[in-house]
Design a protein around this motif. Structure first.
Motif, PDB file in Angstrom:
ATOM      1  N   TRP A 139       0.880  -1.298   0.053  1.00 30.26           N
ATOM      2  CA  TRP A 139      -0.069  -0.033   0.058  1.00 30.26           C
ATOM      3  C   TRP A 139       0.793   1.329   0.046  1.00 30.26           C
ATOM      4  O   TRP A 139       0.658   2.143  -0.660  1.00 30.26           O
TER       5      TRP A 139
ATOM      6  N   ASP B 135      -4.715  -4.661  -2.042  1.00 26.10           N
ATOM      7  CA  ASP B 135      -6.213  -5.013  -1.906  1.00 26.10           C
ATOM      8  C   ASP B 135      -6.343  -6.304  -2.111  1.00 26.10           C
ATOM      9  O   ASP B 135      -7.201  -7.095  -1.328  1.00 26.10           O
TER      10      ASP B 135
ATOM     11  N   ARG C 121      -8.330  -2.212   4.789  1.00 25.83           N
ATOM     12  CA  ARG C 121      -9.049  -2.425   3.423  1.00 25.83           C
ATOM     13  C   ARG C 121      -9.904  -1.272   2.933  1.00 25.83           C
ATOM     14  O   ARG C 121     -10.044  -0.677   1.919  1.00 25.83           O
TER      15      ARG C 121
END
Length: 281
Positions: A193, A202, A228
């Protein structure tokens, strides 16, 4: 005929983070003096473990210098207590044995991390990870790698952060602790991320959430769902971010964590234009 020399590890300069703090802060300031005292204490620990019991004597120059530096820290009783605890343990043990001292070193890392000094905290967690016997103190070893990964990731040192999380995952796999494996793998997903690889992050988090739900690991599932939701926000999918944020909120029991999730959920709703719901949140 060339002379063959025995191979040995190259010498490494340790605790550089504390030197950098000293170089960037005014002399005789609490930050400078705290970094100096921590540097001498950690170096004493290194030398005690490598050179032997002589360094446990408070009259030895290195030991005396560390104590004098600790006592000279102005207006910071917490730092003095944390560093003195390490020095006192070395004096009491005499013979080098890292294991009884490392919980105190880890506590020092926590103190410094809470002050936002992530480079220094990461150095301390690395010290714990270096010396801990993971066969005896698995919890401490796992936590040290995880906290080091957190510090490195937030400082942008993503390759080292990924390695630290991977080391934590290996320990958890060895212990057959799937919940801890998920926690460590989540750290690695957050590295992706941070790199900006949102699809990979993801996908990894989705798989981890599925496993956490299968294990009925509610706290870890809530943590993964919260992350998430952040990835969904960064991907521009606000409805999904709101849904995942709400799912995380309903599964989070800790009051502090609930406030963090709720604050993010309010932000998502505000950006989405649902101002009344955002205000309620």
């Amino acid at each position: 005929m060339p002379i063959r020399r025995p191979r040995a590890p190259k010498p490494a300069l340790r605790h550089v983070a504390f030197m950098e703090t000293m170089a960037s802060s005014p002399e005789r300031s609490p930050l400078h003096d705290g970094a100096y005292a921590a540097l001498l204490t950690l170096r004493l620990l290194d030398h005690w473990l490598s050179l032997g019991s002589e360094l446990a004597d408070p009259n030895v120059t290195a030991h005396r210098a560390a104590r004098e530096a600790v006592n000279a820290i102005p207006d910071d009783a917490e730092m003095r207590a944390a560093l003195s605890s390490i020095l006192n343990a070395i004096s009491a043990l005499q013979e080098p044995d890292a294991q009884p001292v490392l919980p105190r070193v880890y506590a020092l890392g926590g103190l410094i991390e809470r002050r936002g000094l992530l480079s220094e905290a990461g150095d301390i967690y690395a010290t714990v990870a270096r010396y801990v016997d993971s066969n005896v103190h698995l919890d401490l070893a796992f936590d040290a790698h995880m906290r080091r990964g957190f510090c490195l990731r937030n400082n942008g040192e993503l390759e080292w952060a990924d390695q630290s999380y991977a080391s934590a995952a290996s320990l958890a796999i060895r212990d057959k602790d799937r919940v801890r494996v998920i926690t460590a793998r989540q750290g690695q997903a957050k590295v992706e991320w941070s790199r900006g690889n949102l699809p990979a992050a993801d996908t990894a988090m989705e798989a981890l959430a599925t496993e956490a739900e299968q294990l009925d690991a509610k706290r870890v599932l809530a943590m993964v769902l919260h992350d998430r939701s952040g990835v969904a926000r960064d991907r521009g999918d606000l409805p999904r971010a709101i849904r995942l944020g709400y799912d995380a909120f309903t599964r989070t029991a800790d009051e502090f964590e609930r406030e963090r999730v709720l604050a993010d959920l309010a932000n998502y709703l505000s950006v989405y234009g649902a101002m009344e719901s955002a205000a309620d949140a």
